[in-house]
Each structure stands twice: as structure tokens, then as C-alpha cells.
Design an enzyme around this catalytic site. Structure first.
Site, PDB file in Angstrom:
ATOM      1  N   LYS A 196      26.336  54.615  65.778  1.00  0.00           N
ATOM      2  CA  LYS A 196      26.649  53.268  66.250  1.00  0.00           C
ATOM      3  C   LYS A 196      28.037  53.304  66.869  1.00  0.00           C
ATOM      4  CE  LYS A 196      27.192  48.464  64.942  1.00  0.00           C
ATOM      5  NZ  LYS A 196      26.997  47.444  63.910  1.00  0.00           N
ATOM      6  N   GLU A 234      26.971  62.542  62.165  1.00  0.00           N
ATOM      7  CA  GLU A 234      26.571  61.307  61.477  1.00  0.00           C
ATOM      8  C   GLU A 234      25.080  61.344  61.134  1.00  0.00           C
ATOM      9  OE1 GLU A 234      28.115  58.892  60.205  1.00  0.00           O
ATOM     10  OE2 GLU A 234      30.043  58.646  61.195  1.00  0.00           O
ATOM     11  N   LYS A 249      22.716  53.234  68.748  1.00  0.00           N
ATOM     12  CA  LYS A 249      23.053  51.881  69.200  1.00  0.00           C
ATOM     13  C   LYS A 249      24.379  51.874  69.915  1.00  0.00           C
ATOM     14  CE  LYS A 249      24.144  47.422  67.293  1.00  0.00           C
ATOM     15  NZ  LYS A 249      24.484  46.693  66.121  1.00  0.00           N
ATOM     16  N   SER A 275      22.413  43.172  72.389  1.00  0.00           N
ATOM     17  CA  SER A 275      22.573  41.848  72.994  1.00  0.00           C
ATOM     18  C   SER A 275      23.176  41.897  74.400  1.00  0.00           C
ATOM     19  CB  SER A 275      23.430  40.970  72.079  1.00  0.00           C
ATOM     20  OG  SER A 275      24.695  41.566  71.838  1.00  0.00           O
TER      21      SER A 275
HETATM   22  C1  PBG Z   1      27.012  44.020  62.623  1.00  0.00           C
HETATM   23  C2  PBG Z   1      26.007  44.244  63.688  1.00  0.00           C
HETATM   24  C3  PBG Z   1      26.286  44.154  65.051  1.00  0.00           C
HETATM   25  C4  PBG Z   1      25.070  44.308  65.711  1.00  0.00           C
HETATM   26  C5  PBG Z   1      24.084  44.518  64.740  1.00  0.00           C
HETATM   27  N1  PBG Z   1      24.686  44.483  63.484  1.00  0.00           N
HETATM   28  C6  PBG Z   1      27.535  43.855  65.762  1.00  0.00           C
HETATM   29  C7  PBG Z   1      28.761  44.593  65.481  1.00  0.00           C
HETATM   30  O1  PBG Z   1      28.751  45.719  64.966  1.00  0.00           O
HETATM   31  O2  PBG Z   1      29.814  44.040  65.779  1.00  0.00           O
HETATM   32  C8  PBG Z   1      24.919  44.227  67.202  1.00  0.00           C
HETATM   33  C9  PBG Z   1      23.598  43.856  67.746  1.00  0.00           C
HETATM   34  C10 PBG Z   1      23.596  43.429  69.163  1.00  0.00           C
HETATM   35  O3  PBG Z   1      24.619  43.416  69.878  1.00  0.00           O
HETATM   36  O4  PBG Z   1      22.502  43.066  69.627  1.00  0.00           O
HETATM   37  N2  PBG Z   1      27.152  44.897  61.619  1.00  0.00           N
END
Ligand code: PBG
Length: 325
Positions: A196, A234, A249, A275
Site C-alpha cells: 500500500k 512486504e 493499492k 477513489s
Molecule cells: C485507510 C484506507 C484508505 C483507503 C482504504 N483504507 C485511505 C488511506 O490510507 O488514507 C483508500 C481507498 C481509496 O482511496 O479508495 N486505512
């Protein structure tokens, strides 16, 4: 011209093109991320995510009828908590009567076959807006992992099928696996957010949850977008600690990472089409700058082609309509 290889022969008709198509996309590959908030009769559109809403329990149950009728069989549920419910320790996250956990149970009761994935991280419940516990301006690892494990047990108890630790703390998969197993939840899966990245593409999601960090950024736990080897490390740790599925992600700027994980690990790889990736395409389509449907299907196919078995995507409903027609 004499050519013994004419690749165009394999593209000469729709039937032949389909015959030689290497990658497929199906509704059963999708996990639909959904947002839930407290209250009744709520359906609030997220400004930066046209077509995506925050629901209360009553309206999400109606929405889920539509979602499941489209053939979608898995959702990932994220809570939006009011500022007054947040504290330093995210203690709301494991209170038995908290609305998020009650919603999981209610949804499971009404839709027993629907796969419910949950999110494990402190940010929606944290007054600091970080995924971990903040002490003297730092996000501390080990104390966070203990809180996350409590959250995991509470979500498993509520009926979650897949836990999704999105926090990027070290050692959390092993600790979580061990803790939920001791509580008897050996059948609850873990999809680890393994690679991530600290990405600009989470902006609209933080609008939806009102969960942006109150200070600093997430770079001491989320990964540097410049790194590949670190993603493999990871993933290796999460695999060794017992993750059932590994996730990358965001998806689009990280297709190479998806491919690397797919080549190196013999468990399913997931990708989160986040998103900001959704917002970009929607904005361009709304301006008439892109054919939204075609761009969406191309993007989803590219994530599958890179090596992701399943895709978390806000496009799930729209893509399901096209795939079903
Ligand atoms: C938070 C989390 C995030 C997303 C999923 N879980 C945002 C972040 O890490 O700030 C992002 C999902 C998206 O942008 O669609 N733990």
C-alpha cells in the site's frame, strides 16, 4: 508482400478476437467498496466521487438488493464516524454496540451469501486521523497492532468474512491471525493490504470518511511510490504471517507491482482501484473528454491482465451492468 506471420488474422472477426482473448473480466472478480454512516434514511453523495454514496443501515440494505441483483457477491464496508466518536485510541472501533459492527451483523443476516470484507485501521475512529496510535508525533507500531487485533476480533464476531488490514504496521498479519484464531475464528480470511503506497489517489476516500490525517502524512507507514523490492518484502512477510490474499493499492500506477506479486506468490492477488482513480475517469467522462464506459472496462481489464485475480472497485455496479448485457 510475403509474410508468414500476420497477427491481424487473429483479429479479423469478433468471434476470432473472442476466441484468442487472453484475459477475462467477470462480475465475480469484483469487491464493491461501500460507505456507511450512522442514522436513518441517509444517502449522501460523495462530491469527489459522482455516483458513490454514504448510506445509513436502512438505505444500504435497499442498495444491497440492487447490488446483489447485479451479480456482485462481495463488498468492502467502510464506516464514517462523527468527530465526537473519535479518540486517540480508536476505542469506538471495538465497542460491541457501535453502528459499524451492528451493520455488519444486520447485512449478514439479510444477505447471508454476500461476502463482507471489513477494514482494519484506526483512521475512521482516530482523533488524529492516522491509521495508527500517535505518541509524541510518531505513529507507534506495536501498540497499534494490539488495537488492530481487538478491532479484528470485534469484526469477526460481527460476521465479517474477510478482514482487510489497511494500516501497514509491521507484524500485524501474524498477530491478527493468531489473535482471531485463539478466539475461534479460524475460518475468517485475511486480505492483507501488502503493498500500500503513500498515494495522492486516496483523496476522495478521505472526503467520504472525513478521515484525513490531522497532521503530517502517512509516509512512515505507507510505502514510497518509487519502490519495488520493498513491495516484495512486504508481500513475503504477509505471506509468511498467514495472509490468504495479498493486495496492491492503488492499482493503476502500480500495475508492475501487481504483476511482480502475481509472479512471485501462489496465493490470490487483489488490487484496489482506488477513489482517485475513479474520480479521474468520472471527471473526464462528465466533461465529455473520454468515453466513460469504454475507459472503465479498459482500466478494469488492465488490472486483471497485470495479474490481479480480484479487483476492489467503485465501478463494480456500472461494470456489472455492462458485463451482464
Ligand atoms: C485507510 C484506507 C484508505 C483507503 C482504504 N483504507 C485511505 C488511506 O490510507 O488514507 C483508500 C481507498 C481509496 O482511496 O479508495 N486505512
Amino acid at each position: 508482400m510475403y509474410l508468414n506471420r500476420r497477427p491481424r488474422r487473429n483479429r479479423k472477426s469478433s468471434a476470432i478476437r473472442d476466441l484468442v482473448q487472453e484475459t477475462t473480466l467477470s462480475v465475480s472478480d469484483f469487491i464493491f467498496p461501500m460507505f456507511i454512516q450512522e442514522g436513518t434514511n441517509q444517502k449522501v453523495e460523495i462530491k469527489s466521487m459522482p455516483g458513490i454514496f454514504r448510506f445509513s443501515l436502512d438505505t444500504i440494505l435497499e442498495e444491497l438488493k440492487e447490488v446483489t441483483d447485479l451479480g456482485i457477491r462481495a463488498i468492502d464496508l467502510f464506516p464514517n464516524y462523527h468527530e465526537t466518536k473519535k479518540d486517540k485510541y480508536a476505542s469506538e472501533s471495538y465497542k460491541e454496540d457501535t453502528f459499524y459492527l451492528k451493520a455488519i451483523t444486520a447485512i449478514k443476516e439479510k444477505f447471508p451469501d454476500l461476502v463482507i470484507m471489513t477494514d482494519i485501521a484506526m483512521d475512521p475512529y482516530s482523533s488524529d486521523g492516522h491509521d495508527g496510535l500517535v505518541e509524541n508525533g510518531e505513529i507507534v507500531n506495536d501498540a497499534t497492532v494490539e488495537i488492530l487485533a481487538k478491532m479484528g476480533v470485534a469484526q469477526a464476531k460481527a460476521g465479517a468474512d474477510i478482514l482487510g488490514p489497511s494500516d501497514m504496521m509491521d507484524g500485524r498479519i501474524g498477530y491478527l491471525r493468531d489473535t482471531i484464531d485463539r478466539e475461534g475464528f479460524t475460518n475468517v480470511s485475511i486480505m492483507s493490504y501488502s503493498a500500500k503506497y503513500a498515494s495522492a489517489f486516496y483523496g476522495p476516500f478521505r472526503d467520504a470518511l472525513e478521515s484525513a490525517p490531522k497532521f503530517g502524512d502517512k509516509k512512515t507507514y505507507q510505502m514510497n511510490p518509487a519502490n519495488t523490492r520493498e513491495a516484495l518484502l512486504e508481500a513475503q512477510l504477509d505471506f509468511a504471517e498467514g495472509a490468504d490474499m495479498l493486495m496492491v493499492k492503488p492499482a493503476l500506477s502500480y500495475l508492475d507491482i501487481i504483476a511482480k506479486l502475481d509472479q512471485n506468490f501462489d496465493i490470490p492477488i487483489a488490487a484496489y482501484n482506488v477513489s482517485g482513480e475513479y474520480a479521474m475517469l468520472k471527471a473526464a467522462a462528465q466533461n465529455g473528454w473520454l468515453d466513460g464506459d469504454r475507459a472503465m472496462m479498459e482500466v478494469l481489464m488492465s488490472i486483471r491482465r497485470a495479474g490481479a485475480k480480484c479487483i476492489l472497485t467503485y465501478f463494480a455496479k456500472e461494470a456489472a451492468v455492462i458485463l451482464g448485457s
